[in-house]
Write a protein that holds these residues in place. Sequence first.
Motif, PDB file in Angstrom:
ATOM      1  N   VAL A   1     -41.337  -3.542 -42.716  1.00 34.52           N
ATOM      2  CA  VAL A   1     -42.217  -3.776 -41.878  1.00 34.52           C
ATOM      3  C   VAL A   1     -43.486  -4.601 -42.612  1.00 34.52           C
ATOM      4  CG1 VAL A   1     -44.245  -2.482 -40.914  1.00 34.52           C
ATOM      5  CG2 VAL A   1     -42.122  -1.599 -40.638  1.00 34.52           C
ATOM      6  N   ASP A   2     -43.931  -4.330 -43.860  1.00 29.36           N
ATOM      7  CA  ASP A   2     -45.185  -4.974 -44.454  1.00 29.36           C
ATOM      8  C   ASP A   2     -44.559  -6.300 -44.949  1.00 29.36           C
ATOM      9  OD1 ASP A   2     -46.378  -2.846 -43.930  1.00 29.36           O
ATOM     10  OD2 ASP A   2     -45.981  -1.775 -46.245  1.00 29.36           O
ATOM     11  N   THR A   3     -43.398  -6.417 -45.412  1.00 32.99           N
ATOM     12  CA  THR A   3     -42.881  -7.823 -46.101  1.00 32.99           C
ATOM     13  C   THR A   3     -42.225  -8.867 -44.751  1.00 32.99           C
ATOM     14  OG1 THR A   3     -42.601  -7.164 -48.001  1.00 32.99           O
ATOM     15  CG2 THR A   3     -41.563  -8.808 -47.477  1.00 32.99           C
ATOM     16  N   LEU A   4     -41.171  -8.273 -44.213  1.00 36.89           N
ATOM     17  CA  LEU A   4     -40.469  -8.913 -43.133  1.00 36.89           C
ATOM     18  C   LEU A   4     -41.270  -9.213 -41.837  1.00 36.89           C
ATOM     19  CD1 LEU A   4     -37.856  -8.825 -45.090  1.00 36.89           C
ATOM     20  CD2 LEU A   4     -36.716  -8.005 -43.135  1.00 36.89           C
ATOM     21  N   GLY A   5     -42.002  -8.080 -41.350  1.00 31.15           N
ATOM     22  CA  GLY A   5     -42.832  -8.489 -40.079  1.00 31.15           C
ATOM     23  C   GLY A   5     -42.284  -7.528 -38.969  1.00 31.15           C
ATOM     24  N   PHE A   6     -41.414  -7.026 -38.952  1.00 27.94           N
ATOM     25  CA  PHE A   6     -40.978  -5.824 -37.882  1.00 27.94           C
ATOM     26  C   PHE A   6     -42.115  -4.803 -37.834  1.00 27.94           C
ATOM     27  CE2 PHE A   6     -36.248  -6.725 -39.106  1.00 27.94           C
ATOM     28  CZ  PHE A   6     -35.986  -6.970 -37.767  1.00 27.94           C
TER      29      PHE A   6
ATOM     30  N   GLN B   1     -48.968 -14.320 -37.369  1.00 32.19           N
ATOM     31  CA  GLN B   1     -48.038 -15.101 -38.195  1.00 32.19           C
ATOM     32  C   GLN B   1     -47.360 -14.140 -39.345  1.00 32.19           C
ATOM     33  OE1 GLN B   1     -51.271 -16.040 -37.679  1.00 32.19           O
ATOM     34  NE2 GLN B   1     -50.723 -17.718 -36.284  1.00 32.19           N
ATOM     35  N   ASP B   2     -47.784 -12.726 -39.349  1.00 35.28           N
ATOM     36  CA  ASP B   2     -47.130 -11.651 -40.375  1.00 35.28           C
ATOM     37  C   ASP B   2     -46.149 -11.166 -39.537  1.00 35.28           C
ATOM     38  OD1 ASP B   2     -48.807 -12.581 -42.424  1.00 35.28           O
ATOM     39  OD2 ASP B   2     -50.283 -11.188 -41.765  1.00 35.28           O
TER      40      ASP B   2
ATOM     41  N   GLN C   1     -39.653   5.056 -47.520  1.00 32.34           N
ATOM     42  CA  GLN C   1     -41.152   4.478 -47.642  1.00 32.34           C
ATOM     43  C   GLN C   1     -40.730   3.064 -48.366  1.00 32.34           C
ATOM     44  OE1 GLN C   1     -44.360   5.389 -47.090  1.00 32.34           O
ATOM     45  NE2 GLN C   1     -44.683   3.196 -47.383  1.00 32.34           N
ATOM     46  N   THR C   2     -39.883   2.886 -49.281  1.00 32.65           N
ATOM     47  CA  THR C   2     -39.476   1.580 -49.581  1.00 32.65           C
ATOM     48  C   THR C   2     -38.702   0.669 -48.366  1.00 32.65           C
ATOM     49  OG1 THR C   2     -38.907   2.448 -51.732  1.00 32.65           O
ATOM     50  CG2 THR C   2     -38.173   0.453 -51.530  1.00 32.65           C
ATOM     51  N   ALA C   3     -38.106   1.176 -47.514  1.00 27.51           N
ATOM     52  CA  ALA C   3     -37.686   0.576 -46.561  1.00 27.51           C
ATOM     53  C   ALA C   3     -38.977  -0.005 -45.690  1.00 27.51           C
ATOM     54  CB  ALA C   3     -36.761   1.557 -45.589  1.00 27.51           C
ATOM     55  N   GLN C   4     -40.019   0.969 -45.572  1.00 28.94           N
ATOM     56  CA  GLN C   4     -41.362   0.631 -44.539  1.00 28.94           C
ATOM     57  C   GLN C   4     -41.739  -0.677 -45.363  1.00 28.94           C
ATOM     58  OE1 GLN C   4     -43.345   3.515 -42.446  1.00 28.94           O
ATOM     59  NE2 GLN C   4     -45.228   2.615 -42.809  1.00 28.94           N
ATOM     60  N   ASP C   5     -42.049  -0.701 -46.664  1.00 26.22           N
ATOM     61  CA  ASP C   5     -42.733  -1.615 -47.372  1.00 26.22           C
ATOM     62  C   ASP C   5     -42.018  -2.898 -47.083  1.00 26.22           C
ATOM     63  OD1 ASP C   5     -44.246   0.476 -48.096  1.00 26.22           O
ATOM     64  OD2 ASP C   5     -43.608   0.574 -50.069  1.00 26.22           O
ATOM     65  N   PHE C   6     -40.572  -2.934 -47.000  1.00 24.68           N
ATOM     66  CA  PHE C   6     -39.796  -4.138 -47.215  1.00 24.68           C
ATOM     67  C   PHE C   6     -39.713  -4.593 -45.677  1.00 24.68           C
ATOM     68  CE2 PHE C   6     -35.817  -6.663 -46.860  1.00 24.68           C
ATOM     69  CZ  PHE C   6     -36.115  -7.470 -47.659  1.00 24.68           C
TER      70      PHE C   6
END
Length: 291
Positions: A196-201, A8-9, A189-194
């Motif tokens: 990967v961690d938020t969008l779900g790629f 779901q993430d 790192q900010t790109a990965q946070d957004f």
Amino acid sequence: MTTETSSQDLLPADLTMGTVMLKVRDLKLMTDYYQRALGLDVVAEQDGGLYLGRRRQPLVHLASAPGLAVPSRGEAGLFHTALLFEDQAALAATVATAAQYEPRLFTGSADHLVSEAFYFNDPEGNGIELYWDRPREAWSWDGKNVVMDSLPLPPQHYLQSHLTEARVSGQRESGAGVGHVHLQVGDVQTAQDFYVDTLGFEKTAGWHGQALFVSAGGYHHHMAMNVWNSRGAGPRKDTLGLGEVLIEVPSGDDVGALADRLKVAGVSSHHTGLELRFEDPWRNRIRVAVR
């Protein structure tokens, strides 16, 4: 307690990249380039802008914005739009017409192991990649990271090996799609946070701390972000160049799940049932919509 990411993430495995919108100064010149150099047809006209693509499938949306400024090289925004071709002959045909249109707009080529790629700029400086994927069974993986490289790919030899008059004359009959979109950002790192961690790629590769590659469903990458020209860049101003990236998903449930993740993360968005609009940390506009 498991550390595995819940399904779901994650974004759906069968998402696809949709039309890339570009804000352009000279709509006539840019339309001429995308038609004659890249072999695209005008498939729709809306709100003064043109949608160009292949087989009635829009790939690029050119939106007239003559009053906007040209972004500097170090700003966040578009690195390139990558058009994916169905076979090597179709790729070679478009590389040939792009090179003939204006040889100085060719910027390089590379064998990335997973793909073969040729790079151009359009007349207003927007990056373009033209590429063909090797079959997935030929890709190598190191754990969860796909193995990619940038090896020499001599253009003349490639055209001699794959170019035919029939494929050039029938260029517009060959399918093409937006395979991935590559962005310039301020830090990885900010790109990965957004993304990967938020969008779900899912992260599929990094590049010496200077680039990030992400995908859904085990593709080598649907999106990438780098700091090669833009390290430390802040939020974008409203300029020429990238207007919007479209990501297409199978269902409204996928859109709703992402809307929930954005809300939890405190990311402002506009959700209208079958589509969702928001911005990344550099104000690159993203739209997720049902295919």
